[in-house]
Design a protein around this motif. Structure first.
Motif, PDB file in Angstrom:
ATOM      1  N   UNK A 444       0.880  -1.382   0.102  1.00  0.00           N
ATOM      2  CA  UNK A 444      -0.167  -0.013  -0.143  1.00  0.00           C
ATOM      3  C   UNK A 444       0.875   1.331   0.017  1.00  0.00           C
ATOM      4  N   UNK A 445       1.921   1.276   0.806  1.00  0.00           N
ATOM      5  CA  UNK A 445       2.672   2.619   0.931  1.00  0.00           C
ATOM      6  C   UNK A 445       3.494   2.544  -0.451  1.00  0.00           C
ATOM      7  N   UNK A 467      10.772  10.463   2.988  1.00  0.00           N
ATOM      8  CA  UNK A 467       9.928  10.024   4.108  1.00  0.00           C
ATOM      9  C   UNK A 467       9.143   8.704   4.039  1.00  0.00           C
ATOM     10  N   UNK A 468       8.570   8.765   2.937  1.00  0.00           N
ATOM     11  CA  UNK A 468       7.606   7.527   2.763  1.00  0.00           C
ATOM     12  C   UNK A 468       8.460   6.207   2.235  1.00  0.00           C
ATOM     13  N   UNK A 469       9.650   6.451   1.689  1.00  0.00           N
ATOM     14  CA  UNK A 469      10.524   5.303   1.513  1.00  0.00           C
ATOM     15  C   UNK A 469      11.173   4.692   2.759  1.00  0.00           C
ATOM     16  N   UNK A 470      11.355   5.736   3.410  1.00  0.00           N
ATOM     17  CA  UNK A 470      11.913   5.389   4.802  1.00  0.00           C
ATOM     18  C   UNK A 470      10.859   4.638   5.659  1.00  0.00           C
ATOM     19  N   UNK A 499      11.493   9.362  10.527  1.00  0.00           N
ATOM     20  CA  UNK A 499      11.965  10.825  10.642  1.00  0.00           C
ATOM     21  C   UNK A 499      13.316  10.891  11.001  1.00  0.00           C
ATOM     22  N   UNK A 500      14.267   9.636  11.731  1.00  0.00           N
ATOM     23  CA  UNK A 500      15.454   9.590  11.807  1.00  0.00           C
ATOM     24  C   UNK A 500      16.313   9.488  10.270  1.00  0.00           C
ATOM     25  N   UNK A 501      15.619   9.018   9.335  1.00  0.00           N
ATOM     26  CA  UNK A 501      16.182   8.826   8.031  1.00  0.00           C
ATOM     27  C   UNK A 501      16.055  10.151   7.590  1.00  0.00           C
ATOM     28  N   UNK A 502      14.991  10.877   7.651  1.00  0.00           N
ATOM     29  CA  UNK A 502      14.827  12.224   6.874  1.00  0.00           C
ATOM     30  C   UNK A 502      15.898  13.357   7.474  1.00  0.00           C
ATOM     31  N   UNK A 503      15.943  13.223   8.713  1.00  0.00           N
ATOM     32  CA  UNK A 503      17.064  13.895   9.492  1.00  0.00           C
ATOM     33  C   UNK A 503      18.520  13.920   8.904  1.00  0.00           C
ATOM     34  N   UNK A 504      18.794  12.903   8.051  1.00  0.00           N
ATOM     35  CA  UNK A 504      20.172  12.509   7.484  1.00  0.00           C
ATOM     36  C   UNK A 504      20.233  13.543   5.965  1.00  0.00           C
ATOM     37  N   UNK A 505      19.084  14.011   5.758  1.00  0.00           N
ATOM     38  CA  UNK A 505      19.188  14.506   4.257  1.00  0.00           C
ATOM     39  C   UNK A 505      18.612  16.051   4.559  1.00  0.00           C
ATOM     40  N   UNK A 506      18.111  16.534   5.635  1.00  0.00           N
ATOM     41  CA  UNK A 506      17.573  17.919   5.723  1.00  0.00           C
ATOM     42  C   UNK A 506      18.112  18.163   7.378  1.00  0.00           C
ATOM     43  N   UNK A 507      18.635  19.513   7.257  1.00  0.00           N
ATOM     44  CA  UNK A 507      18.803  19.805   8.842  1.00  0.00           C
ATOM     45  C   UNK A 507      17.591  20.578   9.509  1.00  0.00           C
ATOM     46  N   UNK A 508      16.210  20.489   8.757  1.00  0.00           N
ATOM     47  CA  UNK A 508      15.148  21.093   9.274  1.00  0.00           C
ATOM     48  C   UNK A 508      14.897  20.436  10.565  1.00  0.00           C
ATOM     49  N   UNK A 509      14.447  21.046  11.697  1.00  0.00           N
ATOM     50  CA  UNK A 509      14.028  20.943  12.908  1.00  0.00           C
ATOM     51  C   UNK A 509      12.957  21.694  13.312  1.00  0.00           C
ATOM     52  N   UNK A 510      12.086  21.403  14.401  1.00  0.00           N
ATOM     53  CA  UNK A 510      10.997  22.130  14.781  1.00  0.00           C
ATOM     54  C   UNK A 510      11.729  23.697  15.045  1.00  0.00           C
ATOM     55  N   UNK A 511      10.986  24.588  15.005  1.00  0.00           N
ATOM     56  CA  UNK A 511      11.667  25.927  15.061  1.00  0.00           C
ATOM     57  C   UNK A 511      12.037  26.525  13.845  1.00  0.00           C
ATOM     58  N   UNK A 512      12.346  25.768  12.756  1.00  0.00           N
ATOM     59  CA  UNK A 512      12.896  26.387  11.531  1.00  0.00           C
ATOM     60  C   UNK A 512      12.143  26.782  10.658  1.00  0.00           C
TER      61      UNK A 512
END
Length: 587
Positions: A444-445, A467-470, A499-512
């Protein structure tokens, strides 16, 4: 027309541009006093091809000087012919003249007179010199052209290239002159423009009835702002249809300068007058090629597209057709082989070899196995009815929110976020309608991933795809040995790993001030409570919290404008809408 220029002094502009031409090709030199670009001595003796005219048509003619093309080019001021003395100096003092000189000039009175005077002076001094005048513009018919004849426009560059290549092969002046004249006699061209151009240094003319209206296009406009044959309100297909008729309609006695049959080999040149984007010129070229085949049964054996002869920053294009004719000099000296021959001139941008054209390969790589690939199933099961209901609810929410998202992104970005999300949502809905319900969570994913990767572009498209692949991977590592339901805990674990995988490709965090301001609280709340509704509310609150938040990532960082403090981040708002819709669909 635009009257803004980086260099407003026309004399300085022409001189500095010619100087730059010599800087980009070490084989050529610049005679600044006489505004002549010429090949440096040291190459094998051959017939020299000389051309030129008013400045403002770059890369014609200075950037066509080089091995395999012109030996020298003489520049006038903007849109004005060089003097006979400038041309004489080029012929007698700047180019190799032992084997003769061929002058190729466009059919404009000033050019013909000044280059012609220089040719006669050179002949009087004992040199072998011939001249070819190119008049290829069918925008000027027989009645209007009268004794002057047709203007010379972009088709001239094909004459120069073929003559230059033949000269480089050691042909005699008589042969080069004959082939250049033959080429000129087999070319027809026509241009069209949406606006006149402004010459740097000149005052902006007062608005008048002669100005083109917003919806008008001038057909046959010359390369010096000369009037065309007519003005129309046409879309591109309609415009191209008229232009091709002016080139090819044998029943038009006023403009039938060349008979081209489907059995003739032809070369198509789509020339940018300077102000058309490369992207749009591609669309124009495609339209011309399609109509040539559909309406005239003509399939050009060569297609050249680009800026060859401009009118400063003219917002227009021209179409030229060359009918290939036997040169009488053997296959190695055919018009096509001469056109394909390499040229070391910075303005000549046709880089495809004869071999590549003649191969006519139709091979492509076709590895598709359908719209949606099959993937190894898992043992994580879901309720297909409830899942589809929830997903459709979420997608409908995104589509409904598109106007708000677009409005927010218009204020803080480039305005495409809402449209991109809507496009992706509509594509997923279409996929759901076309495919059978599945009860495997990973399949489905993966079906959704296929859609996202092909229908959503830009930064947000890449983020969602990663995100969806991860997420698919996070589910797969939790797949049990026997069929079991994909519980909230399973989904929560997979989301956290995504979320952990996504953080490898973007430095975006809450507050950005990005979509992660909604994503983080959703996943965090879901992990703690196991309640999708509470998690969606947390995402909604996170998106609202981006109002007044100064961005440290994304386009908002460098896009100016007012009002960003009063709107949420568009990506965060769109994601929150999706998650709220998802929670409502699960109720």
């Amino acid at each position: 027309m635009s009257a803004k220029h980086f260099i407003n002094d026309p004399t300085r502009l022409v001189t500095s541009a010619l100087r730059a031409t010599a800087l980009t090709n070490p084989s050529i030199a610049f005679d600044e006093e006489n505004k002549i670009i010429y090949r440096r001595p040291g190459h094998a003796s051959q017939v020299s091809i000389v051309s030129g005219g008013g400045s403002g048509h770059e890369p014609s003619f200075a950037a066509f000087v080089g091995a395999g093309l012109l030996a020298g080019a003489v520049a006038g001021t903007i849109f004005a012919s060089p003097s006979a003395e400038q041309v004489r100096r080029c012929i007698l003092q700047r180019v190799e003249s032992e084997k003769g000189v061929l002058v190729v000039v466009m059919n404009y009175t000033g050019d013909v007179l000044n280059f012609g005077m220089a040719v006669e002076k050179a002949k009087a001094s004992g040199l072998e010199v011939e001249m070819v005048v190119v008049g290829d513009d069918t925008g000027v018919g027989r009645k209007k052209g009268g004794k002057v004849g047709r203007r010379g426009i972009a088709g001239t560059v094909l004459v120069q290239k073929i003559a230059g290549a033949l000269a480089a092969k050691g042909a005699t002046l008589k042969q080069v002159h004959k082939v250049a004249q033959l080429t000129a006699s087999n070319i027809v061209s026509i241009g069209a423009s949406l606006s006149h151009v402004h010459v740097p240094g000149r005052s902006l003319p007062e608005p008048s009835n002669e100005d083109l209206k917003e919806s008008e296009v001038e057909i046959g406009m010359g390369i010096h702002n000369e009037p065309g044959s007519e003005r129309r309100t046409e879309d591109l297909p309609g415009l191209v249809k008229i232009m091709l008729a002016h080139l090819l309609d044998s029943s038009d006695e006023d403009r039938n300068f060349l008979d081209v049959s489907p059995n003739d080999e032809t070369v198509l040149l789509v020339n940018n007058l300077g102000g058309v984007s490369v992207l749009e010129l591609g669309g124009i070229t495609n339209e011309v090629v399609e109509q040539l085949e559909k309406d005239w049964n003509i399939k050009p054996v060569r297609v050249l597209a680009g800026a060859y002869m401009t009118s400063l920053n003219g917002l227009g294009f021209s179409i030229s057709l060359l009918r290939i004719t036997d040169t009488g000099l053997g296959n190695g000296n055919s018009m096509l082989s001469l056109l394909d021959a390499p040229a070391e001139a910075t303005g000549w941008s046709a880089a495809i070899s004869t071999t590549t054209w003649q191969t006519k390969s139709s091979a492509t790589r076709q590895n598709d196995s359908g719209d949606f690939k099959e993937f190894e199933p898992s043992n994580l099961q879901l309720d297909p009815v409830l899942t589809r209901k929830a997903l459709k609810s979420a997608l409908a929410k995104v589509i409904a929110a598109e106007p708000d998202i677009t409005n927010y992104d218009t204020i803080v970005g480039d305005g495409d976020c809402g449209i991109g999300l809507k496009r992706g949502a509509e594509a997923i809905l279409k996929m759901l309608d076309r495919t059978k319900p599945v009860d495997d969570a990973i399949i489905f994913i993966h079906n959704i991933i296929q859609v996202v990767e092909t229908s959503m572009d830009g930064t947000s498209g890449a983020i969602y795809a990663i995100f969806l692949n991860a997420l698919a991977h996070g589910l797969r590592v939790q797949s049990p040995e026997s069929p079991s339901p994909a519980t909230v805990q399973v989904w929560s674990n997979a989301l956290q790993s995504s979320l952990d995988a996504l953080s490898k490709y973007t430095p975006a965090r809450p507050g950005d001030r990005t979509l992660v301001d909604a994503l983080y609280p959703f996943i965090g709340t879901l992990s703690k409570t196991g309640d999708v509704k509470s998690a969606a509310q947390a995402a909604e609150a996170g998106a609202r919290g981006t109002r007044g938040m100064r961005a440290s990532l994304g386009r908002t960082v460098y896009v100016g404008g007012e009002g960003w403090q009063g709107v949420p981040d568009p990506g965060a708002h769109g994601l929150a809408e999706f998650l709220v819709g998802l929670s409502e669909g699960l109720e």
